[in-house]
Design a protein around this motif. Structure first.
Motif, PDB file in Angstrom:
ATOM      1  N   THR A  92     130.862 126.915  28.490  1.00 16.26           N
ATOM      2  CA  THR A  92     130.093 128.084  28.922  1.00 16.26           C
ATOM      3  C   THR A  92     129.823 128.018  30.419  1.00 16.26           C
ATOM      4  O   THR A  92     129.944 129.024  31.123  1.00 16.26           O
ATOM      5  CB  THR A  92     128.777 128.193  28.125  1.00 16.26           C
ATOM      6  N   ILE A  93     129.468 126.839  30.925  1.00 15.09           N
ATOM      7  CA  ILE A  93     129.254 126.666  32.364  1.00 15.09           C
ATOM      8  C   ILE A  93     130.528 127.027  33.121  1.00 15.09           C
ATOM      9  O   ILE A  93     130.479 127.740  34.135  1.00 15.09           O
ATOM     10  CB  ILE A  93     128.813 125.223  32.687  1.00 15.09           C
ATOM     11  N   ASP A  94     131.678 126.555  32.651  1.00 11.96           N
ATOM     12  CA  ASP A  94     132.950 126.875  33.305  1.00 11.96           C
ATOM     13  C   ASP A  94     133.206 128.379  33.329  1.00 11.96           C
ATOM     14  O   ASP A  94     133.625 128.936  34.345  1.00 11.96           O
ATOM     15  CB  ASP A  94     134.120 126.170  32.605  1.00 11.96           C
ATOM     16  N   ARG A  95     132.939 129.058  32.208  1.00  2.50           N
ATOM     17  CA  ARG A  95     133.144 130.515  32.143  1.00  2.50           C
ATOM     18  C   ARG A  95     132.212 131.246  33.103  1.00  2.50           C
ATOM     19  O   ARG A  95     132.623 132.182  33.792  1.00  2.50           O
ATOM     20  CB  ARG A  95     132.924 131.019  30.711  1.00  2.50           C
ATOM     21  N   MET A  96     130.954 130.815  33.154  1.00  5.32           N
ATOM     22  CA  MET A  96     129.982 131.457  34.052  1.00  5.32           C
ATOM     23  C   MET A  96     130.381 131.232  35.513  1.00  5.32           C
ATOM     24  O   MET A  96     130.319 132.148  36.328  1.00  5.32           O
ATOM     25  CB  MET A  96     128.578 130.919  33.784  1.00  5.32           C
ATOM     26  N   ARG A  97     130.812 130.010  35.826  1.00 11.59           N
ATOM     27  CA  ARG A  97     131.224 129.698  37.198  1.00 11.59           C
ATOM     28  C   ARG A  97     132.446 130.530  37.589  1.00 11.59           C
ATOM     29  O   ARG A  97     132.504 131.104  38.673  1.00 11.59           O
ATOM     30  CB  ARG A  97     131.520 128.203  37.325  1.00 11.59           C
ATOM     31  N   PHE A  98     133.422 130.629  36.695  1.00 10.55           N
ATOM     32  CA  PHE A  98     134.648 131.376  36.972  1.00 10.55           C
ATOM     33  C   PHE A  98     134.358 132.852  37.248  1.00 10.55           C
ATOM     34  O   PHE A  98     134.945 133.455  38.135  1.00 10.55           O
ATOM     35  CB  PHE A  98     135.626 131.236  35.796  1.00 10.55           C
ATOM     36  N   LYS A  99     133.412 133.433  36.502  1.00  7.51           N
ATOM     37  CA  LYS A  99     133.071 134.853  36.646  1.00  7.51           C
ATOM     38  C   LYS A  99     131.929 135.106  37.635  1.00  7.51           C
ATOM     39  O   LYS A  99     131.608 136.249  37.929  1.00  7.51           O
ATOM     40  CB  LYS A  99     132.681 135.448  35.291  1.00  7.51           C
ATOM     41  N   GLY A 100     131.283 134.044  38.115  1.00  8.73           N
ATOM     42  CA  GLY A 100     130.157 134.217  39.038  1.00  8.73           C
ATOM     43  C   GLY A 100     128.948 134.854  38.369  1.00  8.73           C
ATOM     44  O   GLY A 100     128.254 135.661  38.962  1.00  8.73           O
ATOM     45  N   ILE A 101     128.698 134.457  37.135  1.00  3.64           N
ATOM     46  CA  ILE A 101     127.612 135.039  36.341  1.00  3.64           C
ATOM     47  C   ILE A 101     126.441 134.062  36.282  1.00  3.64           C
ATOM     48  O   ILE A 101     126.616 132.888  35.978  1.00  3.64           O
ATOM     49  CB  ILE A 101     128.107 135.363  34.914  1.00  3.64           C
ATOM     50  N   ARG A 102     125.232 134.572  36.540  1.00  2.83           N
ATOM     51  CA  ARG A 102     124.025 133.739  36.546  1.00  2.83           C
ATOM     52  C   ARG A 102     123.266 133.775  35.225  1.00  2.83           C
ATOM     53  O   ARG A 102     122.476 132.890  34.927  1.00  2.83           O
ATOM     54  CB  ARG A 102     123.098 134.210  37.668  1.00  2.83           C
ATOM     55  N   ARG A 103     123.483 134.828  34.441  1.00  4.02           N
ATOM     56  CA  ARG A 103     122.792 134.997  33.157  1.00  4.02           C
ATOM     57  C   ARG A 103     123.814 135.446  32.127  1.00  4.02           C
ATOM     58  O   ARG A 103     124.652 136.295  32.411  1.00  4.02           O
ATOM     59  CB  ARG A 103     121.712 136.071  33.262  1.00  4.02           C
ATOM     60  N   ILE A 119     121.105 130.124  34.740  1.00  2.95           N
ATOM     61  CA  ILE A 119     121.350 128.938  35.559  1.00  2.95           C
ATOM     62  C   ILE A 119     120.218 127.925  35.422  1.00  2.95           C
ATOM     63  O   ILE A 119     120.472 126.722  35.325  1.00  2.95           O
ATOM     64  CB  ILE A 119     121.566 129.343  37.026  1.00  2.95           C
ATOM     65  N   ASP A 120     118.973 128.383  35.410  1.00  3.71           N
ATOM     66  CA  ASP A 120     117.844 127.455  35.297  1.00  3.71           C
ATOM     67  C   ASP A 120     117.919 126.627  34.011  1.00  3.71           C
ATOM     68  O   ASP A 120     117.629 125.429  34.019  1.00  3.71           O
ATOM     69  CB  ASP A 120     116.510 128.201  35.353  1.00  3.71           C
ATOM     70  N   ASP A 121     118.307 127.271  32.899  1.00  7.61           N
ATOM     71  CA  ASP A 121     118.450 126.542  31.631  1.00  7.61           C
ATOM     72  C   ASP A 121     119.516 125.455  31.759  1.00  7.61           C
ATOM     73  O   ASP A 121     119.349 124.337  31.266  1.00  7.61           O
ATOM     74  CB  ASP A 121     118.853 127.480  30.493  1.00  7.61           C
TER      75      ASP A 121
END
Length: 149
Positions: A92-103, A119-121
Motif C-alpha cells: 500500500t505504501i508503494d502504491r501511495m508513493r507511486f501515485k503521490g497520494i497522502r490519504r 501518511i501519519d498512520d
C-alpha cells in the motif's frame, strides 16, 4: 501486516450532494482534513471520491466561489484509488508513493468503506517497526551474556 490493521476505522464521510460549506463544517466539527465521499447503492458506503481541505481552498476559496452554492461532487477529487483491508501495508505504501497520494480509503470485501489510511498512520506504524528493530541489538547482548555465564 494488513492495512486494515492500522487504518483509522472511524472515517468521516459525506455524499456528493452536500454543499462544500456543509462539508467544511463537518471537517471542522470532526477535526479532520478530509471527507470520504460515498454512495450507498446496496447499503454499503462505497467510496467514490475524496474531498480535502486543500480542495476547498484551491478550487473554491482561492477562486472566490461561494462554498454554499457548490456541491462536494463539483470539487472532490474524483479519480479515487482505494486499498482493500487485506492488502499488505508495504504494498500500500508503494502504491501511495507511486501515485503521490497522502490519504487512501480502505474498503472491505464488499467494496464498502472500512476506514482510511494516511501518511501519519504509516509513519506511526514504521516508527514502531523501527523501534522493534532497535531492540534486536539489546536482545542479542542479553542472549550472549546468558550463554557465556
Amino acid at each position: 501486516m494488513r492495512i486494515g490493521d492500522i487504518c483509522t476505522v472511524q472515517t468521516v464521510h459525506c455524499k456528493r450532494d452536500v454543499t462544500v460549506q456543509d462539508a467544511a463544517l463537518l471537517m471542522r466539527n470532526h477535526h479532520v482534513g478530509d471527507l470520504v465521499v460515498v454512495e450507498q447503492p446496496n447499503g454499503e458506503r462505497v467510496p467514490v471520491g475524496i474531498l480535502t481541505d486543500r480542495d476547498i481552498v484551491v478550487s473554491v476559496i482561492a477562486l472566490g466561489l461561494d462554498p454554499a452554492s457548490l456541491l462536494v461532487g463539483d470539487v472532490m477529487s474524483g479519480e479515487l484509488m482505494t486499498a482493500n483491508e487485506e492488502d499488505d501495508v508495504y504494498e500500500t505504501i508503494d502504491r501511495m508513493r507511486f501515485k503521490g497520494i497522502r490519504r487512501l480509503p480502505v474498503v472491505n470485501s464488499l467494496g464498502g468503506l472500512a476506514g482510511i489510511v494516511c501518511i501519519d498512520d504509516l509513519i506511526e506504524f514504521l516508527a514502531q517497526e523501527m523501534g522493534e528493530l532497535s531492540r534486536i541489538s539489546a536482545s542479542q547482548l542479553e542472549h550472549e551474556k546468558k550463554a557465556r555465564h
